[in-house]
Write a protein that holds these residues in place. Structure first.
Motif, short mmCIF file in Angstrom:
data_model
loop_
_atom_site.label_atom_id
_atom_site.label_comp_id
_atom_site.label_asym_id
_atom_site.label_seq_id
_atom_site.Cartn_x
_atom_site.Cartn_y
_atom_site.Cartn_z
N ASP A 74 0.81 -1.22 0.00
CA ASP A 74 0.00 0.00 0.00
C ASP A 74 0.84 1.27 0.00
N ALA A 75 2.15 1.13 -0.05
CA ALA A 75 3.03 2.29 0.02
C ALA A 75 3.04 3.05 -1.31
N ASN A 76 3.29 4.35 -1.20
CA ASN A 76 3.57 5.19 -2.35
C ASN A 76 5.09 5.28 -2.38
N VAL A 77 5.72 4.67 -3.38
CA VAL A 77 7.15 4.38 -3.35
C VAL A 77 7.95 5.24 -4.33
N LEU A 78 9.09 5.73 -3.86
CA LEU A 78 10.12 6.27 -4.73
C LEU A 78 11.26 5.26 -4.70
N VAL A 79 11.60 4.70 -5.86
CA VAL A 79 12.78 3.86 -6.00
C VAL A 79 13.89 4.79 -6.45
N GLN A 80 14.97 4.82 -5.68
CA GLN A 80 16.01 5.83 -5.87
C GLN A 80 17.39 5.19 -6.00
N CYS A 81 18.25 5.85 -6.75
CA CYS A 81 19.68 5.53 -6.78
C CYS A 81 20.41 6.84 -7.08
N GLN A 82 21.57 6.79 -7.68
CA GLN A 82 22.30 8.02 -7.93
C GLN A 82 21.73 8.83 -9.09
N ALA A 83 21.48 8.17 -10.23
CA ALA A 83 21.04 8.90 -11.43
C ALA A 83 19.76 8.32 -12.05
N ASN A 84 19.13 7.38 -11.37
CA ASN A 84 17.92 6.70 -11.81
C ASN A 84 18.19 5.63 -12.86
N TYR A 85 19.37 5.07 -12.88
CA TYR A 85 19.65 3.95 -13.78
C TYR A 85 19.28 2.64 -13.06
N ARG A 86 19.88 2.39 -11.91
CA ARG A 86 19.52 1.19 -11.14
C ARG A 86 18.03 1.20 -10.82
N ALA A 87 17.54 2.35 -10.37
CA ALA A 87 16.13 2.45 -9.96
C ALA A 87 15.18 2.16 -11.10
N SER A 88 15.44 2.72 -12.29
CA SER A 88 14.53 2.48 -13.42
C SER A 88 14.62 1.04 -13.89
N ALA A 89 15.80 0.42 -13.84
CA ALA A 89 15.95 -0.97 -14.24
C ALA A 89 15.23 -1.90 -13.26
N PHE A 90 15.40 -1.68 -11.96
CA PHE A 90 14.72 -2.52 -10.96
C PHE A 90 13.21 -2.34 -11.03
N THR A 91 12.76 -1.12 -11.26
CA THR A 91 11.33 -0.85 -11.36
C THR A 91 10.76 -1.51 -12.61
N TYR A 92 11.47 -1.42 -13.71
CA TYR A 92 11.08 -2.12 -14.94
C TYR A 92 10.91 -3.61 -14.65
N LEU A 93 11.92 -4.21 -14.02
CA LEU A 93 11.88 -5.65 -13.74
C LEU A 93 10.71 -6.00 -12.81
N TYR A 94 10.50 -5.19 -11.79
CA TYR A 94 9.40 -5.46 -10.86
C TYR A 94 8.06 -5.40 -11.58
#
Length: 174
Positions: free
Chosen positions: A113-133
């Protein structure tokens, strides 16, 4: 030295300087570098900019998952002081592992139920992990999830291999 060359140089600096400022990338336009709102309850971004924590809180973000293997000192305290939960899932930039994604997936699943920000340094790791999820867990069509990731980058080499490994792992494990 006459004043005319100095004024001419100053005028050129103003003209070209203002053009450069107008051509700045949008990477710093949001509360975090390369910020993308993927859905009402999911966003990705790089390092938090300026008053970004206040802006994220105002957007209803309740959980920040930081994928940096070395987050800035005090990051957890700053996020929590802004009223959000902070979880670090360290992912080494040069060697992401399927087990890193599994830990990330566990945090996401534990906070449905969380409103989530997936974060890293430049949004490369974060966007890849979010894509995979989104592909592996949320059933989002691969091309839709990839389009959001590709707004930030197109993984190559190590990261393209990692993305493929995660998808293969979860296809095999059902």
């Amino acid at each position: 030295m006459t004043i005319k060359p100095v004024l001419t140089s100053f005028a050129l600096l103003l003209i070209y300087g203002s053009g450069v400022a107008q051509d700045q990338p949008e990477e710093h336009a949001g509360p975090a570098m390369n910020f993308i709102r993927v859905s009402d309850r999911l966003a990705t971004g790089g390092h938090i900019i300026g008053d970004g924590l206040d802006r994220l809180s105002a957007q209803g973000v309740t959980l920040v998952i930081d994928l940096r293997d070395e987050p800035p000192k005090g990051q957890a305290n700053r996020v929590e002081a802004a009223g959000m939960q902070y979880v670090n899932v360290p992912v080494e930039w040069r060697s992401p592992r399927v087990s890193d994604f599994e830990r990330f997936r566990d945090v996401m699943k534990a906070n449905p139920d969380a409103n989530v920000l997936v974060q890293c340094q430049a949004n490369y790791r974060a966007s890849a992990f979010t894509y995979l999820y989104r592909v592996v867990e949320a059933g989002v069509p691969e091309e839709d999830a990839r389009a959001d990731m590709n707004k930030i980058w197109e993984p190559e080499d190590t990261w393209a291999e990692f993305v493929g490994d995660v998808i293969e792992h979860f296809r095999e494990s059902g």
